[in-house]
Design a protein around this motif. Structure first.
Motif, PDB file in Angstrom:
ATOM      1  N   ALA A 275     -47.385 -19.049 -29.876  1.00 47.76           N
ATOM      2  CA  ALA A 275     -46.440 -18.830 -28.778  1.00 47.76           C
ATOM      3  C   ALA A 275     -47.007 -17.707 -27.920  1.00 47.76           C
ATOM      4  O   ALA A 275     -47.322 -16.631 -28.425  1.00 47.76           O
ATOM      5  N   THR A 276     -47.195 -17.958 -26.626  1.00 45.76           N
ATOM      6  CA  THR A 276     -47.874 -16.985 -25.771  1.00 45.76           C
ATOM      7  C   THR A 276     -47.053 -16.655 -24.532  1.00 45.76           C
ATOM      8  O   THR A 276     -46.305 -17.483 -24.010  1.00 45.76           O
ATOM      9  N   LEU A 277     -47.221 -15.417 -24.077  1.00 45.50           N
ATOM     10  CA  LEU A 277     -46.661 -14.953 -22.818  1.00 45.50           C
ATOM     11  C   LEU A 277     -47.780 -14.282 -22.031  1.00 45.50           C
ATOM     12  O   LEU A 277     -48.765 -13.814 -22.617  1.00 45.50           O
ATOM     13  N   LYS A 278     -47.605 -14.186 -20.727  1.00 47.67           N
ATOM     14  CA  LYS A 278     -48.587 -13.470 -19.910  1.00 47.67           C
ATOM     15  C   LYS A 278     -47.867 -12.636 -18.863  1.00 47.67           C
ATOM     16  O   LYS A 278     -46.789 -12.996 -18.379  1.00 47.67           O
ATOM     17  N   ARG A 279     -48.485 -11.497 -18.528  1.00 48.63           N
ATOM     18  CA  ARG A 279     -47.964 -10.607 -17.494  1.00 48.63           C
ATOM     19  C   ARG A 279     -49.135 -10.118 -16.661  1.00 48.63           C
ATOM     20  O   ARG A 279     -50.203  -9.825 -17.188  1.00 48.63           O
ATOM     21  N   HIS A 280     -48.902 -10.002 -15.361  1.00 50.75           N
ATOM     22  CA  HIS A 280     -49.881  -9.395 -14.466  1.00 50.75           C
ATOM     23  C   HIS A 280     -49.175  -8.209 -13.798  1.00 50.75           C
ATOM     24  O   HIS A 280     -48.513  -8.375 -12.782  1.00 50.75           O
ATOM     25  N   ARG A 281     -49.326  -7.045 -14.386  1.00 46.00           N
ATOM     26  CA  ARG A 281     -48.510  -5.893 -13.988  1.00 46.00           C
ATOM     27  C   ARG A 281     -48.700  -5.515 -12.509  1.00 46.00           C
ATOM     28  O   ARG A 281     -47.718  -5.348 -11.789  1.00 46.00           O
TER      29      ARG A 281
END
Length: 289
Positions: A275-281
């Motif tokens: 299970a993956t999430l991504k963020r580009h701050r």
């Protein structure tokens, strides 16, 4: 009761904003619940046919915090899907927020607890008190996060199916500092930088022209493979150690090209198994204005 979200974290980190997001998502929310009342509250909500409950537990119940891990284990044994979210922020950010709002810190012992030095000491004490909960939680660093971004991150997390482990990839700029919620940090500032290509400077690592540029750079593929190999080796050990969340931060100079590209690539690769999430701050901050 089908699902329980425990919202916790540092005072001033945005828990009220997060609870509002949970309420909008259909959770029945209880703020500042004494841990001793957790099991009784669950029984009551179950009788009222409430299936999704969110509670806030924080330093306002400092003396009862050691009870929380054992209580949550009891809840899990009842078949409830328990997820713990910890909101964190840098000490500087917390001091600034308390100074701006002129609110008293929950651990302030008396009226003489004034000034930044006293506030810093209370924040450090709170970090110590909340350490065990932080270790078992999905951590969101709100140091450079606006309310809308915090709500979006939380809703993204809630939308991910619960598995043995959730893997979070995030890009960032070293100019703004390393995210506090990172378990692993990879510095990719030594890689070729599209910033110096006039046609690519304003684009991001998600744009096709930048992707084409990186695909012609062997070092990018080598770095991607090295990070992937490292994670594939050690993630199973995190699962054996009962970790629920692992955050991988990838940083470059501006948080726009190299780190964004690698986060996109790694998220795509690991989503096949985890299970993956991504963020580009930095991109999120610019979009928020």
């Amino acid at each position: 009761m089908r699902e329980l979200v425990v919202m916790t974290g540092m005072s001033g980190s945005g828990k009220s904003v997060a609870l509002s997001a949970l309420e909008d998502a259909g959770y029945y929310c209880i703020d500042n619940l004494p841990p001793e009342l957790l099991l009784a509250s669950l029984a009551l909500e179950r009788n009222q046919r409430i299936t999704r409950l969110a509670i806030a537990i924080d330093a306002r119940n400092a003396t009862s915090l050691p009870l929380v891990p054992h209580l949550l284990e009891s809840v899990k044994q009842q078949g409830v899907n328990v997820r713990v979210v910890f909101l964190d922020a840098s000490t500087d950010a917390l001091v600034r927020r308390f100074s701006e709002t002129r609110r008293k810190h929950p651990l302030a012992a008396g009226e003489d607890a004034h000034g930044d030095d006293a506030l810093v000491q209370m924040i450090l004490r709170e970090r110590h008190l909340m350490g065990t909960l932080r270790d078992m939680a999905f951590v969101i660093d709100s140091s450079h996060t606006r309310a809308a971004q915090l709500q979006a991150s939380l809703k993204q997390f809630l939308g991910v199916a619960r598995g043995h482990l959730t893997l979070v990839f995030q890009s960032f700029s070293y100019k703004r500092g390393v995210p506090r919620d990172a378990d692993y940090v990879f510095d990719v500032r030594m890689l070729p930088n599209p910033h110096y290509e006039p046609k690519l400077k304003a684009l991001t690592g998600m744009d096709q022209d930048v992707i084409t540029f990186f695909e012609s750079q062997p070092l990018l593929l080598e770095m991607e493979n090295d990070i992937a190999h490292f994670l594939k080796k050690w993630l199973p050990h995190h699962v054996e150690n009962h970790r629920s969340y692992v955050s991988v931060a990838i940083g470059c100079t501006g948080g726009q090209h190299r780190s964004v590209y690698l986060v996109e690539r790694l998220t795509q690769a690991f989503a096949k198994e985890w299970a993956t999430l991504k963020r580009h701050r930095e991109i999120a901050l610019r979009q928020a204005g």
